[in-house]
Design an enzyme around this catalytic site. Structure first.
Site, mmCIF file in Angstrom:
data_model
loop_
_atom_site.group_PDB
_atom_site.id
_atom_site.type_symbol
_atom_site.label_atom_id
_atom_site.label_comp_id
_atom_site.label_asym_id
_atom_site.label_seq_id
_atom_site.Cartn_x
_atom_site.Cartn_y
_atom_site.Cartn_z
ATOM 1 N N ASP A 1 0.831 -1.220 0.000
ATOM 2 C CA ASP A 1 0.000 0.000 0.000
ATOM 3 C C ASP A 1 0.863 1.267 0.000
ATOM 4 O O ASP A 1 0.364 2.364 0.211
ATOM 5 C CB ASP A 1 -0.969 0.004 1.195
ATOM 6 C CG ASP A 1 -0.254 0.084 2.549
ATOM 7 O OD1 ASP A 1 0.999 0.119 2.578
ATOM 8 O OD2 ASP A 1 -0.950 0.107 3.575
ATOM 9 N N HIS B 1 3.397 1.970 2.085
ATOM 10 C CA HIS B 1 3.941 2.467 3.358
ATOM 11 C C HIS B 1 5.469 2.353 3.418
ATOM 12 O O HIS B 1 6.063 1.444 2.844
ATOM 13 C CB HIS B 1 3.286 1.797 4.577
ATOM 14 C CG HIS B 1 3.580 0.347 4.755
ATOM 15 N ND1 HIS B 1 2.596 -0.604 4.933
ATOM 16 C CD2 HIS B 1 4.740 -0.349 4.822
ATOM 17 C CE1 HIS B 1 3.143 -1.789 5.099
ATOM 18 N NE2 HIS B 1 4.452 -1.669 5.015
ATOM 19 N N GLU C 1 1.465 4.485 7.210
ATOM 20 C CA GLU C 1 0.420 4.078 6.285
ATOM 21 C C GLU C 1 -0.078 5.299 5.509
ATOM 22 O O GLU C 1 0.218 6.437 5.880
ATOM 23 C CB GLU C 1 -0.736 3.432 7.071
ATOM 24 C CG GLU C 1 -0.340 2.182 7.866
ATOM 25 C CD GLU C 1 -0.118 0.934 6.995
ATOM 26 O OE1 GLU C 1 0.152 1.067 5.780
ATOM 27 O OE2 GLU C 1 -0.198 -0.171 7.554
HETATM 28 C C1 F6R Z 1 9.731 -3.050 8.053
HETATM 29 C C2 F6R Z 1 8.951 -1.955 7.511
HETATM 30 C C3 F6R Z 1 7.991 -2.133 6.397
HETATM 31 C C4 F6R Z 1 8.412 -3.153 5.369
HETATM 32 C C5 F6R Z 1 7.298 -3.350 4.349
HETATM 33 C C6 F6R Z 1 7.654 -4.398 3.323
HETATM 34 O O1 F6R Z 1 10.586 -2.563 9.090
HETATM 35 O O2 F6R Z 1 9.094 -0.892 7.998
HETATM 36 O O3 F6R Z 1 7.811 -0.881 5.763
HETATM 37 O O4 F6R Z 1 9.588 -2.733 4.740
HETATM 38 O O5 F6R Z 1 6.132 -3.726 5.005
HETATM 39 O O6 F6R Z 1 7.718 -5.636 3.943
HETATM 40 P P1 F6R Z 1 8.359 -6.876 3.205
HETATM 41 O O7 F6R Z 1 9.790 -6.545 3.020
HETATM 42 O O8 F6R Z 1 8.189 -8.027 4.159
HETATM 43 O O9 F6R Z 1 7.640 -7.033 1.923
#
Ligand code: F6R
Length: 261
Positions: free
Chosen positions: A137, A139, A144
């Site tokens: 999304d 973030h 968010e």
């Molecule tokens: C993790 C974080 C999140 C992740 C994001 C992607 O510390 O801050 O922003 O980077 O949710 O997650 P993955 O890498 O598991 O797809």
């Protein structure tokens, strides 16, 4: 504009980012690393651990700040970001655990945990390189859609989409905490270098929105467009929706080698 580098695969991205971080540590032995969790940075942490071991890099003074933490998980929970950072970064690299900070997600004192964390980052002289993944999304950290670009570390409510995405780390979706404590977009933008990694088709929309989309709080990833030194390392699938892909490839091919990332 962020520099976009399209690499062969996750390992190539990990090696490229690791080379840059090792160079930083050699020039600044007490460098401050901003540490993301999730699946995306794992190839980078693996590459970094391998280079540190093979090249005998002294990491004894390296400091680190995690991006975020879940709120309310019991201490020592294997999916708390404190545990993940210990398992995936501190132990494999041989960092000094005393120098690695994670926001305090315990309910006791949560009201001032964000401000405490901000003070600790400032006292450390700020983050030299912030490693980032991106949510489907858009973030960054757990900021968010709708998060202010000026936001600092604070408690946030995860979207249902993020809780679904992260359910793979827990027994069920209902076990994923509803709240988190995350560095703000304003905190992230203060880091001196951002390295955002993204892999796979599931991240293609988020990457296009971050790199080329309108700069908007509705699209937290787009905050990177405001940063003077942001590097985006993506595989072909995650790069697929970028309008200026040919230019990014051309610019990388013609980049003077002394510049690094
Ligand atoms: C993790 C974080 C999140 C992740 C994001 C992607 O510390 O801050 O922003 O980077 O949710 O997650 P993955 O890498 O598991 O797809």
């Amino acid at each position: 504009m962020a520099e976009v580098v399209v690499v062969e695969d996750q390992d190539a991205a990990g090696e490229l980012a690791a080379r840059s971080i090792v160079q930083l540590i050699r020039s600044t032995p007490d460098a401050v690393l901003g540490l993301a969790t999730g699946s995306t940075p794992l190839p980078l942490y693996r590459a970094l651990a391998a280079t540190v071991a093979s090249d005998g890099v002294d990491v004894s003074r390296v400091r680190g700040f995690a991006l975020d933490e879940y709120v309310g998980l019991p201490a020592g929970h294997p999916e708390s970001y404190r545990s993940v950072i210990t398992r995936e970064v501190v132990e494999p690299l041989g960092l000094d655990p005393q120098r690695i900070h994670v926001p305090n997600g315990s309910l006791e004192g949560i009201e001032h945990a964000g401000a405490d964390y901000e003070r600790a980052i400032v006292a450390a002289g700020g983050v030299d390189v912030q490693i980032l993944g991106i949510g489907t999304d858009g973030h960054l950290g757990f900021n968010e859609p709708g998060s202010s670009f000026a936001s600092l570390t604070r408690v946030k409510t995860l979207t249902e989409q993020t809780r679904r995405d992260n359910a793979r780390f827990f027994a069920s979706e209902s076990d994923v905490p509803v709240h988190c404590i995350t560095q703000g977009l304003g905190t992230i933008l203060r880091a001196r270098h951002l390295i955002l990694l993204a892999f796979g088709a599931g991240k293609a929309d988020a990457v296009a929105g971050a790199v080329e989309g309108p700069v908007s709080a509705s699209n937290p990833g787009s905050a990177i467009q405001l940063h003077p030194h942001a590097t985006v390392l993506v595989d072909g699938a995650a790069a697929a929706n970028l309008r200026n892909l040919d230019y990014y490839r051309y610019a990388w091919l013609n980049k003077p080698s002394w510049q690094g990332i």
